[in-house]
Design an enzyme around this catalytic site. Structure first.
Site, PDB file in Angstrom:
ATOM      1  N   THR A 232       0.869  -1.176   0.000  1.00 36.54           N
ATOM      2  CA  THR A 232       0.000   0.000   0.000  1.00 36.54           C
ATOM      3  C   THR A 232       0.902   1.220   0.000  1.00 36.54           C
ATOM      4  O   THR A 232       2.023   1.150   0.495  1.00 36.54           O
ATOM      5  CB  THR A 232      -0.882   0.034   1.260  1.00 36.54           C
ATOM      6  OG1 THR A 232      -1.597  -1.186   1.383  1.00 36.54           O
ATOM      7  CG2 THR A 232      -1.868   1.180   1.224  1.00 36.54           C
ATOM      8  N   ARG A 260     -12.331  -9.564  -3.393  1.00 42.87           N
ATOM      9  CA  ARG A 260     -11.970  -9.057  -2.069  1.00 42.87           C
ATOM     10  C   ARG A 260     -11.537  -7.594  -2.128  1.00 42.87           C
ATOM     11  O   ARG A 260     -10.823  -7.171  -3.023  1.00 42.87           O
ATOM     12  CB  ARG A 260     -10.852  -9.916  -1.490  1.00 42.87           C
ATOM     13  CG  ARG A 260     -10.335  -9.480  -0.108  1.00 42.87           C
ATOM     14  CD  ARG A 260      -9.072  -8.663  -0.202  1.00 42.87           C
ATOM     15  NE  ARG A 260      -8.522  -8.354   1.134  1.00 42.87           N
ATOM     16  CZ  ARG A 260      -7.515  -7.526   1.347  1.00 42.87           C
ATOM     17  NH1 ARG A 260      -6.938  -6.918   0.332  1.00 42.87           N
ATOM     18  NH2 ARG A 260      -7.079  -7.290   2.577  1.00 42.87           N
ATOM     19  N   VAL A 261     -11.979  -6.788  -1.164  1.00 42.84           N
ATOM     20  CA  VAL A 261     -11.570  -5.398  -1.011  1.00 42.84           C
ATOM     21  C   VAL A 261     -11.029  -5.225   0.407  1.00 42.84           C
ATOM     22  O   VAL A 261     -11.641  -5.694   1.373  1.00 42.84           O
ATOM     23  CB  VAL A 261     -12.743  -4.425  -1.257  1.00 42.84           C
ATOM     24  CG1 VAL A 261     -12.306  -2.988  -0.974  1.00 42.84           C
ATOM     25  CG2 VAL A 261     -13.267  -4.554  -2.680  1.00 42.84           C
ATOM     26  N   GLY A 262      -9.897  -4.548   0.524  1.00 41.88           N
ATOM     27  CA  GLY A 262      -9.278  -4.345   1.828  1.00 41.88           C
ATOM     28  C   GLY A 262      -9.686  -3.044   2.491  1.00 41.88           C
ATOM     29  O   GLY A 262     -10.728  -2.454   2.180  1.00 41.88           O
ATOM     30  N   ASP A 263      -8.831  -2.569   3.377  1.00 38.30           N
ATOM     31  CA  ASP A 263      -9.180  -1.414   4.208  1.00 38.30           C
ATOM     32  C   ASP A 263      -8.973  -0.067   3.529  1.00 38.30           C
ATOM     33  O   ASP A 263      -9.553   0.936   3.945  1.00 38.30           O
ATOM     34  CB  ASP A 263      -8.354  -1.443   5.499  1.00 38.30           C
ATOM     35  CG  ASP A 263      -6.850  -1.323   5.221  1.00 38.30           C
ATOM     36  OD1 ASP A 263      -6.327  -2.170   4.483  1.00 38.30           O
ATOM     37  OD2 ASP A 263      -6.214  -0.399   5.729  1.00 38.30           O
ATOM     38  N   THR A 283      -1.433   0.800   6.533  1.00 37.55           N
ATOM     39  CA  THR A 283      -0.946  -0.273   5.668  1.00 37.55           C
ATOM     40  C   THR A 283      -0.800  -1.536   6.500  1.00 37.55           C
ATOM     41  O   THR A 283      -0.289  -1.495   7.618  1.00 37.55           O
ATOM     42  CB  THR A 283       0.402   0.088   5.023  1.00 37.55           C
ATOM     43  OG1 THR A 283       0.909  -1.065   4.327  1.00 37.55           O
ATOM     44  CG2 THR A 283       1.429   0.542   6.043  1.00 37.55           C
ATOM     45  N   GLY A 284      -1.277  -2.641   5.966  1.00 37.65           N
ATOM     46  CA  GLY A 284      -1.177  -3.889   6.714  1.00 37.65           C
ATOM     47  C   GLY A 284      -2.236  -4.874   6.292  1.00 37.65           C
ATOM     48  O   GLY A 284      -2.802  -4.794   5.198  1.00 37.65           O
ATOM     49  N   GLY A 286      -5.491  -5.910   5.862  1.00 36.60           N
ATOM     50  CA  GLY A 286      -6.666  -5.076   5.801  1.00 36.60           C
ATOM     51  C   GLY A 286      -7.857  -5.510   6.617  1.00 36.60           C
ATOM     52  O   GLY A 286      -8.595  -4.675   7.159  1.00 36.60           O
TER      53      GLY A 286
END
Length: 366
Positions: A232, A260-263, A283-284, A286
């Site tokens: 990220t 899939r969608v992250g944070d 960042t990490g 999610g």
């Protein structure tokens, strides 16, 4: 009573001094005790310590896993992004403009998992997400599942400023991008030799795992090694007017499936900014950042709990996430120019630049 008597008594009464004291002159209004007039209403009398902080992702990198020449490349890339954002701030530009400029540089650099150089899904596609937020107005824009928008952070800002919405995804978001004149590219533009090699190696590993599971009569699945998680880029800035902004952009998770969608595009999870507290980009892993609304939680601890920036950031990243085995880190900046960059992974590409143009970059816990 005769007319002569009435005149006598009227003259006598007029000669008696008035009983009501004369009003005292009004005093001038005084400033609140201990508060300068320019402080009332939340504005600051002293110029803010403007500047910028950025990150290029967190993860399991170590001095042994990242060769010295590659470390030098990352440090140079982070410095370039910081200089781009600082140039905007130095000429009196807004924090939003600075955040966008810095992230553009990282989206165009194949070293980072954002824009060109993004990781590849299990289906061999590019899926890009981004978000941006204005701390002065709490306006925000977010996009997800993009395939052909060269700079997703530009589209996130367009959603914020040119639409009544906060988030757009997929084909609809790309249609909006074309209608607003954003730069579009072929999906192949984002592929790089390094990402292709990673993708082919992981696809082979997943195939072997699936075959092994089938022979054992188990449901096939796939593991998620560290190199699939953390990519990220993000930036937070404080401009000369004292306004904060935050932005984040990503290519997601290598070999991700099922849309899939992250944070990153979830406002309050991976991205948040509020002049009353701070600006944060995360960042990490999610899923943990979404469940814990990491970015907003840090700001809330400051606004409602009265914690200073570093304590608020450490409380979430180094305690709450660690307790849940959620790895990653954040960058944050408050309206006084204080900076926090905690991370609980072994490394995080990160850097800051102050008003004087002094640059500091780091990768590991140095």
């Amino acid at each position: 009573m005769s007319r002569t008597a009435r005149l006598f008594w009227m003259a006598a009464l007029a000669a008696i001094p008035a009983c009501t004291p004369a009003p005292e002159p009004q005093s001038q209004p005084q400033p609140l005790s201990g508060v300068r007039p320019t402080d009332v209403g939340g504005s600051m009398a002293a110029p803010p310590r403007w500047g910028m902080v950025i990150h290029g992702g967190a993860g399991a990198m170590t001095p042994q896993s990242v060769p010295p020449e590659r470390q030098a490349e990352y440090r140079a890339a982070l410095t370039e992004a910081l200089r781009a954002g600082h140039a905007v701030l130095a000429r009196g530009g807004t924090s939003l403009d600075a955040v966008e400029a810095a992230i553009n540089v990282m989206e165009d650099n194949p070293l980072f998992n954002a824009g060109r150089g993004a990781v590849i899904t299990a289906d061999g596609r590019i899926e890009l997400d981004a978000a941006i937020m204005d701390g002065a107005t709490l306006k925000a824009g977010a996009v997800a599942g993009l395939h052909t928008v060269r700079n997703p952070i530009d589209l996130a800002r367009a959603v914020m400023e040119r639409s009544p919405h906060v988030m757009m995804i997929g084909e609809g978001a790309e249609t909006f991008a074309r209608q607003n004149g954003l730069q579009m590219v072929e999906e192949s533009y984002f592929w790089t030799p390094n990402r292709r090699a990673q993708w082919e190696r992981m696809r082979m590993q997943d195939s072997l795992r699936a075959d092994s599971a089938a022979r054992a009569g188990r449901t096939s699945g796939y593991a998620v090694p560290d190199e699939r998680k953390w990519g990220t880029v993000g930036a937070v800035a404080l401009d000369q007017r004292g306004n904060l902004a935050a932005g984040t952009s990503t290519g997601g998770m290598m070999m991700k499936r099922f849309g899939r969608v992250g944070d990153v595009p979830i406002i309050g999870a991976g991205t948040y900014a509020n002049n009353r507290s701070c600006a944060v980009s995360a960042t990490g892993h999610g899923e943990f950042f979404i469940r814990n609304t990491v970015a907003h939680s840090i700001c809330a601890l400051m606004e409602y709990g009265g914690l200073p920036l570093q304590a608020a950031a450490d409380s979430i990243v180094m305690k709450q996430l660690v307790a849940q085995q959620g790895e990653g880190g954040i960058i944050a900046m408050d309206r006084q120019g204080n900076v926090a960059m905690p991370f609980n992974s072994t490394g995080m590409y990160r850097g800051r630049i102050d008003a004087a143009g002094n640059v500091t970059v780091g990768i590991f816990r140095d």
